[in-house]
Design a protein around this motif. Structure first.
Motif, PDB file in Angstrom:
ATOM      1  N   GLU A  26       3.539 -35.820 -29.108  1.00 54.74           N
ATOM      2  CA  GLU A  26       4.961 -35.487 -29.050  1.00 54.74           C
ATOM      3  C   GLU A  26       5.610 -36.054 -27.802  1.00 54.74           C
ATOM      4  O   GLU A  26       6.769 -36.429 -27.828  1.00 54.74           O
ATOM      5  CB  GLU A  26       5.148 -33.970 -29.111  1.00 54.74           C
ATOM      6  CG  GLU A  26       4.815 -33.395 -30.462  1.00 54.74           C
ATOM      7  CD  GLU A  26       5.039 -31.897 -30.516  1.00 54.74           C
ATOM      8  OE1 GLU A  26       5.706 -31.341 -29.633  1.00 54.74           O
ATOM      9  OE2 GLU A  26       4.531 -31.283 -31.467  1.00 54.74           O
ATOM     10  N   LYS A  27       4.868 -36.076 -26.701  1.00 54.36           N
ATOM     11  CA  LYS A  27       5.436 -36.661 -25.487  1.00 54.36           C
ATOM     12  C   LYS A  27       5.298 -38.174 -25.581  1.00 54.36           C
ATOM     13  O   LYS A  27       4.319 -38.693 -26.090  1.00 54.36           O
ATOM     14  CB  LYS A  27       4.776 -36.109 -24.225  1.00 54.36           C
ATOM     15  CG  LYS A  27       3.319 -36.465 -24.029  1.00 54.36           C
ATOM     16  CD  LYS A  27       2.802 -35.881 -22.737  1.00 54.36           C
ATOM     17  CE  LYS A  27       1.402 -36.373 -22.446  1.00 54.36           C
ATOM     18  NZ  LYS A  27       0.920 -35.927 -21.162  1.00 54.36           N
ATOM     19  N   LYS A  28       6.269 -38.866 -25.121  1.00 51.00           N
ATOM     20  CA  LYS A  28       6.282 -40.313 -25.306  1.00 51.00           C
ATOM     21  C   LYS A  28       6.071 -41.090 -24.006  1.00 51.00           C
ATOM     22  O   LYS A  28       6.237 -42.301 -23.980  1.00 51.00           O
ATOM     23  CB  LYS A  28       7.593 -40.746 -25.967  1.00 51.00           C
ATOM     24  CG  LYS A  28       7.706 -40.228 -27.398  1.00 51.00           C
ATOM     25  CD  LYS A  28       6.560 -40.716 -28.262  1.00 51.00           C
ATOM     26  CE  LYS A  28       6.581 -40.109 -29.644  1.00 51.00           C
ATOM     27  NZ  LYS A  28       5.382 -40.360 -30.398  1.00 51.00           N
ATOM     28  N   GLU A  29       5.708 -40.382 -22.928  1.00 55.16           N
ATOM     29  CA  GLU A  29       5.380 -41.087 -21.692  1.00 55.16           C
ATOM     30  C   GLU A  29       4.398 -40.246 -20.889  1.00 55.16           C
ATOM     31  O   GLU A  29       4.332 -39.033 -21.033  1.00 55.16           O
ATOM     32  CB  GLU A  29       6.629 -41.398 -20.873  1.00 55.16           C
ATOM     33  CG  GLU A  29       7.448 -40.193 -20.498  1.00 55.16           C
ATOM     34  CD  GLU A  29       8.746 -40.574 -19.813  1.00 55.16           C
ATOM     35  OE1 GLU A  29       9.146 -39.841 -18.899  1.00 55.16           O
ATOM     36  OE2 GLU A  29       9.352 -41.584 -20.180  1.00 55.16           O
ATOM     37  N   TRP A  30       3.645 -40.918 -20.067  1.00 52.77           N
ATOM     38  CA  TRP A  30       2.672 -40.242 -19.224  1.00 52.77           C
ATOM     39  C   TRP A  30       3.391 -39.575 -18.059  1.00 52.77           C
ATOM     40  O   TRP A  30       4.449 -40.024 -17.622  1.00 52.77           O
ATOM     41  CB  TRP A  30       1.637 -41.231 -18.699  1.00 52.77           C
ATOM     42  CG  TRP A  30       0.821 -41.853 -19.776  1.00 52.77           C
ATOM     43  CD1 TRP A  30       0.873 -43.148 -20.197  1.00 52.77           C
ATOM     44  CD2 TRP A  30      -0.177 -41.222 -20.584  1.00 52.77           C
ATOM     45  NE1 TRP A  30      -0.014 -43.351 -21.219  1.00 52.77           N
ATOM     46  CE2 TRP A  30      -0.679 -42.193 -21.481  1.00 52.77           C
ATOM     47  CE3 TRP A  30      -0.692 -39.933 -20.651  1.00 52.77           C
ATOM     48  CZ2 TRP A  30      -1.670 -41.907 -22.410  1.00 52.77           C
ATOM     49  CZ3 TRP A  30      -1.678 -39.646 -21.581  1.00 52.77           C
ATOM     50  CH2 TRP A  30      -2.155 -40.632 -22.444  1.00 52.77           C
ATOM     51  N   ILE A  31       2.802 -38.543 -17.525  1.00 54.67           N
ATOM     52  CA  ILE A  31       3.379 -37.844 -16.383  1.00 54.67           C
ATOM     53  C   ILE A  31       2.974 -38.584 -15.109  1.00 54.67           C
ATOM     54  O   ILE A  31       1.787 -38.754 -14.827  1.00 54.67           O
ATOM     55  CB  ILE A  31       2.869 -36.390 -16.314  1.00 54.67           C
ATOM     56  CG1 ILE A  31       3.173 -35.658 -17.619  1.00 54.67           C
ATOM     57  CG2 ILE A  31       3.485 -35.663 -15.119  1.00 54.67           C
ATOM     58  CD1 ILE A  31       2.431 -34.348 -17.767  1.00 54.67           C
ATOM     59  N   ALA A  69      -5.168 -44.955 -13.402  1.00 53.13           N
ATOM     60  CA  ALA A  69      -3.887 -44.432 -12.929  1.00 53.13           C
ATOM     61  C   ALA A  69      -3.703 -42.970 -13.347  1.00 53.13           C
ATOM     62  O   ALA A  69      -3.260 -42.137 -12.552  1.00 53.13           O
ATOM     63  CB  ALA A  69      -2.740 -45.287 -13.457  1.00 53.13           C
ATOM     64  N   LEU A  70      -4.060 -42.650 -14.586  1.00 54.96           N
ATOM     65  CA  LEU A  70      -3.926 -41.280 -15.076  1.00 54.96           C
ATOM     66  C   LEU A  70      -4.830 -40.327 -14.298  1.00 54.96           C
ATOM     67  O   LEU A  70      -4.414 -39.229 -13.914  1.00 54.96           O
ATOM     68  CB  LEU A  70      -4.257 -41.209 -16.565  1.00 54.96           C
ATOM     69  CG  LEU A  70      -3.321 -41.966 -17.499  1.00 54.96           C
ATOM     70  CD1 LEU A  70      -3.841 -41.910 -18.926  1.00 54.96           C
ATOM     71  CD2 LEU A  70      -1.896 -41.443 -17.409  1.00 54.96           C
ATOM     72  N   ARG A  71      -6.055 -40.748 -14.054  1.00 53.63           N
ATOM     73  CA  ARG A  71      -6.988 -39.883 -13.309  1.00 53.63           C
ATOM     74  C   ARG A  71      -6.556 -39.705 -11.848  1.00 53.63           C
ATOM     75  O   ARG A  71      -6.702 -38.629 -11.281  1.00 53.63           O
ATOM     76  CB  ARG A  71      -8.396 -40.442 -13.397  1.00 53.63           C
ATOM     77  CG  ARG A  71      -8.989 -40.259 -14.771  1.00 53.63           C
ATOM     78  CD  ARG A  71     -10.461 -40.622 -14.845  1.00 53.63           C
ATOM     79  NE  ARG A  71     -10.910 -40.390 -16.195  1.00 53.63           N
ATOM     80  CZ  ARG A  71     -11.103 -41.354 -17.105  1.00 53.63           C
ATOM     81  NH1 ARG A  71     -10.921 -42.622 -16.799  1.00 53.63           N
ATOM     82  NH2 ARG A  71     -11.498 -41.056 -18.324  1.00 53.63           N
ATOM     83  N   ALA A  72      -6.022 -40.755 -11.250  1.00 56.89           N
ATOM     84  CA  ALA A  72      -5.546 -40.652  -9.866  1.00 56.89           C
ATOM     85  C   ALA A  72      -4.378 -39.682  -9.791  1.00 56.89           C
ATOM     86  O   ALA A  72      -4.305 -38.846  -8.879  1.00 56.89           O
ATOM     87  CB  ALA A  72      -5.137 -42.027  -9.349  1.00 56.89           C
ATOM     88  N   TYR A  73      -3.460 -39.764 -10.746  1.00 57.40           N
ATOM     89  CA  TYR A  73      -2.330 -38.845 -10.756  1.00 57.40           C
ATOM     90  C   TYR A  73      -2.806 -37.412 -10.973  1.00 57.40           C
ATOM     91  O   TYR A  73      -2.385 -36.490 -10.268  1.00 57.40           O
ATOM     92  CB  TYR A  73      -1.303 -39.222 -11.827  1.00 57.40           C
ATOM     93  CG  TYR A  73      -0.161 -38.243 -11.827  1.00 57.40           C
ATOM     94  CD1 TYR A  73       0.874 -38.371 -10.907  1.00 57.40           C
ATOM     95  CD2 TYR A  73      -0.133 -37.158 -12.704  1.00 57.40           C
ATOM     96  CE1 TYR A  73       1.907 -37.441 -10.864  1.00 57.40           C
ATOM     97  CE2 TYR A  73       0.881 -36.228 -12.663  1.00 57.40           C
ATOM     98  CZ  TYR A  73       1.893 -36.375 -11.742  1.00 57.40           C
ATOM     99  OH  TYR A  73       2.905 -35.440 -11.688  1.00 57.40           O
ATOM    100  N   ASP A  74      -3.683 -37.208 -11.936  1.00 59.30           N
ATOM    101  CA  ASP A  74      -4.186 -35.859 -12.211  1.00 59.30           C
ATOM    102  C   ASP A  74      -4.928 -35.286 -11.011  1.00 59.30           C
ATOM    103  O   ASP A  74      -4.783 -34.100 -10.689  1.00 59.30           O
ATOM    104  CB  ASP A  74      -5.089 -35.864 -13.448  1.00 59.30           C
ATOM    105  CG  ASP A  74      -4.307 -35.994 -14.759  1.00 59.30           C
ATOM    106  OD1 ASP A  74      -3.059 -36.045 -14.716  1.00 59.30           O
ATOM    107  OD2 ASP A  74      -4.957 -36.050 -15.813  1.00 59.30           O
TER     108      ASP A  74
END
Length: 104
Positions: A26-31, A69-74
């Motif tokens: 449902e979300k269309k972009e990563w946080i 990038a996702l893991r670094a942000y999380d």
């Protein structure tokens, strides 16, 4: 082997699956993570695929792989004491990787 296949069409499997996962959600972009390209570059990869930028403490950090990038942000979210809400899962891109942390 596939002849005459440009490297721009070859992706890391994990990143491909993450891209498909986002398209189906449902979300269309990563946080906190965005894709960046250089439309002026003579390099086909930089023009078409680009790289990923994670916003960490207001600083944009580049990554070659979406998964990195996702893991670094999380990981950044985990380290921030200001992220103490009841709905912690919504603050992560990959909440399944932080289940132990979220339960505590």
């Amino acid at each position: 082997m596939i002849d005459n296949l440009e490297d721009v069409y070859i992706f890391n499997k994990e990143d491909y699956l993450l891209t498909i996962r986002l398209e189906k959600s449902e979300k269309k972009e990563w946080i906190g993570v965005r894709n960046a390209v250089d439309e002026e570059s003579s390099d086909m990869w930089a023009r078409s695929v680009g790289w990923y930028v994670a916003n960490i403490n207001g600083e944009e950090r580049p990554f070659s792989l979406l998964s990195d990038a996702l893991r670094a942000y999380d990981a950044h979210v985990v380290m921030q004491s200001s992220h103490n809400t009841d709905d912690k899962k919504s603050q992560f891109n990959l909440p399944e990787e932080w289940e132990d942390t979220l339960e505590g």
